[in-house]
Write a protein that holds these residues in place. Structure first.
Motif, PDB file in Angstrom:
ATOM      1  N   MET A 283     -23.772  42.412  34.480  1.00 35.93           N
ATOM      2  CA  MET A 283     -22.434  41.878  34.759  1.00 35.93           C
ATOM      3  C   MET A 283     -21.679  41.544  33.473  1.00 35.93           C
ATOM      4  SD  MET A 283     -21.685  41.771  37.975  1.00 35.93           S
ATOM      5  CE  MET A 283     -20.312  40.628  37.965  1.00 35.93           C
ATOM      6  N   ARG A 284     -22.400  41.078  32.459  1.00 37.15           N
ATOM      7  CA  ARG A 284     -21.757  40.681  31.201  1.00 37.15           C
ATOM      8  C   ARG A 284     -21.412  41.853  30.304  1.00 37.15           C
ATOM      9  NH1 ARG A 284     -25.512  36.471  31.218  1.00 37.15           N
ATOM     10  NH2 ARG A 284     -27.003  37.726  30.080  1.00 37.15           N
ATOM     11  N   THR A 285     -22.226  42.919  30.381  1.00 42.85           N
ATOM     12  CA  THR A 285     -22.092  43.955  29.360  1.00 42.85           C
ATOM     13  C   THR A 285     -21.475  45.257  29.860  1.00 42.85           C
ATOM     14  OG1 THR A 285     -24.377  44.580  29.770  1.00 42.85           O
ATOM     15  CG2 THR A 285     -23.982  43.069  27.941  1.00 42.85           C
TER      16      THR A 285
ATOM     17  N   VAL B 131     -22.516  20.656  21.684  1.00 43.33           N
ATOM     18  CA  VAL B 131     -23.679  21.421  21.235  1.00 43.33           C
ATOM     19  C   VAL B 131     -24.787  21.165  22.246  1.00 43.33           C
ATOM     20  CG1 VAL B 131     -25.339  21.755  19.370  1.00 43.33           C
ATOM     21  CG2 VAL B 131     -22.977  21.123  18.834  1.00 43.33           C
TER      22      VAL B 131
ATOM     23  N   GLN C 164     -29.171  33.303  34.320  1.00 41.99           N
ATOM     24  CA  GLN C 164     -28.233  33.897  33.371  1.00 41.99           C
ATOM     25  C   GLN C 164     -28.910  34.948  32.482  1.00 41.99           C
ATOM     26  OE1 GLN C 164     -25.517  30.999  31.856  1.00 41.99           O
ATOM     27  NE2 GLN C 164     -24.878  32.264  30.143  1.00 41.99           N
TER      28      GLN C 164
ATOM     29  N   MET D  58     -17.705  43.962  36.322  1.00 39.29           N
ATOM     30  CA  MET D  58     -16.892  42.848  36.802  1.00 39.29           C
ATOM     31  C   MET D  58     -15.741  43.307  37.703  1.00 39.29           C
ATOM     32  SD  MET D  58     -16.666  39.629  37.103  1.00 39.29           S
ATOM     33  CE  MET D  58     -17.681  38.735  35.951  1.00 39.29           C
TER      34      MET D  58
ATOM     35  N   LYS E 179     -11.338  27.078  32.807  1.00 39.90           N
ATOM     36  CA  LYS E 179     -12.614  27.092  32.089  1.00 39.90           C
ATOM     37  C   LYS E 179     -12.532  26.357  30.752  1.00 39.90           C
ATOM     38  CE  LYS E 179     -12.998  31.334  33.320  1.00 39.90           C
ATOM     39  NZ  LYS E 179     -13.377  32.715  33.610  1.00 39.90           N
ATOM     40  N   GLY E 180     -11.382  26.380  30.094  1.00 36.00           N
ATOM     41  CA  GLY E 180     -11.167  25.579  28.899  1.00 36.00           C
ATOM     42  C   GLY E 180     -12.208  25.768  27.804  1.00 36.00           C
ATOM     43  N   TYR E 181     -12.440  24.714  27.032  1.00 34.10           N
ATOM     44  CA  TYR E 181     -13.405  24.762  25.931  1.00 34.10           C
ATOM     45  C   TYR E 181     -14.440  23.673  26.114  1.00 34.10           C
ATOM     46  CZ  TYR E 181      -9.423  27.200  23.919  1.00 34.10           C
ATOM     47  OH  TYR E 181      -8.386  28.046  23.712  1.00 34.10           O
ATOM     48  N   ASP E 182     -15.680  24.023  25.981  1.00 37.77           N
ATOM     49  CA  ASP E 182     -16.750  23.028  25.998  1.00 37.77           C
ATOM     50  C   ASP E 182     -17.413  23.039  24.618  1.00 37.77           C
ATOM     51  OD1 ASP E 182     -18.861  21.393  26.376  1.00 37.77           O
ATOM     52  OD2 ASP E 182     -19.847  22.599  27.919  1.00 37.77           O
ATOM     53  N   PHE E 183     -16.962  22.101  23.764  1.00 40.51           N
ATOM     54  CA  PHE E 183     -17.406  22.098  22.373  1.00 40.51           C
ATOM     55  C   PHE E 183     -18.799  21.498  22.185  1.00 40.51           C
ATOM     56  CE2 PHE E 183     -12.760  22.191  22.061  1.00 40.51           C
ATOM     57  CZ  PHE E 183     -12.572  23.215  21.154  1.00 40.51           C
TER      58      PHE E 183
ATOM     59  N   THR F 280     -21.711  27.856  32.711  1.00 41.76           N
ATOM     60  CA  THR F 280     -20.286  27.511  32.667  1.00 41.76           C
ATOM     61  C   THR F 280     -19.741  27.256  34.068  1.00 41.76           C
ATOM     62  OG1 THR F 280     -19.971  28.757  30.634  1.00 41.76           O
ATOM     63  CG2 THR F 280     -17.997  28.318  31.945  1.00 41.76           C
TER      64      THR F 280
ATOM     65  N   ASN G 135     -22.575  33.986  34.116  1.00 40.86           N
ATOM     66  CA  ASN G 135     -22.247  32.842  33.247  1.00 40.86           C
ATOM     67  C   ASN G 135     -22.550  31.548  34.006  1.00 40.86           C
ATOM     68  OD1 ASN G 135     -21.305  31.385  31.104  1.00 40.86           O
ATOM     69  ND2 ASN G 135     -19.229  32.211  31.153  1.00 40.86           N
TER      70      ASN G 135
END
Lengths: 169, 179
Positions: free
Chosen positions: B19-21, B169, B11, B26, B163-167, B93, B90
């Protein structure tokens, strides 16, 4: 097929391609509705970044909101930080604004306004237009204040700091 | 864990950062991935339908497959490269995403099905090459191939919406929460 018919077909195809192009330009601005979010409600948070998910469609910043004293983060009954998420444009557009994995490393203190999810999950859509403020490293604002009040803070995106409107109008 | 640090390195790599920026990266890579996947599935489908005895029955099986599989492999290579780029952007994820994991399983199943067909069923091809209806083992391989590749495609689309949320930490994150 005669030449006139062929010309008509080519013209028709060209028109279809142009129409498709125009149709695609609009979704680039907003590719879906914001019905998921309570757009009437604005929450303003100053928090500590725990993780950035550089999703291609919607970058997410996960963070632990600070308490009012700005000396610690809000914690659950188990003593662990409560974590919220704010999502925005895709990672590439966010990077162009200065928001990326590299510029928001874990521990970054920042202030953001969001429209929360209607579902009650601890997440929301970034208020846009609206500024995000990044505090200088390890320098939280004074009690009850946000990063815009701290000397040396960085502004990201245009406009003012979104003013909290915690209850739906 | 070693795998996790490998994913982090991936990553953090330059292609992943691109790819990210890059706003263009993409759409270009994803578009190419879609075209490559369409070519893979389209050409494999022609071979599978011949195996099932439903299309091209007047042509020898090996003639159909030799013509098609060259395109399949070329397109598959392109799909692997473009897919790896999207994954790298990513990696953490995607690795944790259930739809992504199921897609990789479906891909593995398609590959195993193909390997078994190549090393077992295809050995006796001389006996049935020109037959309109190949033997049962060959027909089963063709049917499974279609099912596995359809699974790959649908699961691939699923990834984008789950993908939702992965809270959580991250464990390795040493974050200062007190000031």
């Amino acid at each position: 097929m005669n030449t006139t018919m062929q010309r008509k077909l080519v013209k028709g195809a060209a028109a279809a391609v142009i129409a498709a192009g125009i149709a695609m330009a609009a979704p680039a601005i907003a590719h879906h509705s914001f019905a998921l979010y309570n757009m009437e409600q604005t929450l303003t948070f100053t928090g500590v970044v725990t993780r950035v998910n550089p999703d291609a469609n919607h970058l997410q910043i996960f963070f632990a909101p600070m308490n009012d004293e700005r000396k610690n983060v809000q914690r659950g009954e188990d003593g662990k930080p409560l974590v919220w998420a704010v999502e925005m444009t895709g990672s590439a557009q966010a990077a162009a604004d200065g928001i990326s994995v590299g510029t928001f490393p874990p521990g970054t203190i920042f202030t953001v306004g969001m429209h929360p999810l209607r579902s009650g999950e601890k997440a929301g859509a970034r208020v846009n237009p609206g500024a995000i403020y990044k505090c200088p490293e390890k320098k939280p604002p004074a009690a009850g204040k946000h990063c815009d009040s701290v000397d040396g803070s960085v502004t990201i995106g245009g406009g003012q700091l979104p003013v909290a409107a915690p209850t739906a109008r | 864990m070693e795998l996790m640090s490998l994913l982090q390195d991936l990553q953090a790599s330059a292609p992943a950062e691109w790819m990210r920026t890059s706003v263009k990266a993409m759409p270009l890579v994803e578009g190419t991935h879609v075209l490559a996947a369409a070519t893979v599935f389209g050409t494999i489908l022609i071979v599978d339908l011949r195996l099932l005895g439903l299309r091209d029955v007047r042509r020898a099986f090996t003639r159909v497959s030799d013509e098609m599989l060259r395109l399949t492999w070329g397109a598959f290579g392109l799909a692997v490269v473009t897919g790896a780029l999207m994954f790298a952007a990513n990696a953490g994820t995607y690795y944790g995403n259930t739809a992504f994991r199921l897609k990789m399983l479906a891909l593995l199943a398609a590959g195993l099905n193909m390997a078994i067909f190549q090393h077992r069923t295809l050995r006796g091809v001389a006996a049935w090459d020109v037959n309109a209806t190949p033997p049962r083992a060959a027909r089963v391989a063709g049917l499974l191939s279609i099912l596995f590749w359809l699974s790959v495609i649908f699961l691939a689309r699923w990834i984008g919406f789950t993908k939702g949320y992965d809270f959580a930490v991250p464990d390795d994150a040493e974050i200062n929460f007190q000031f």
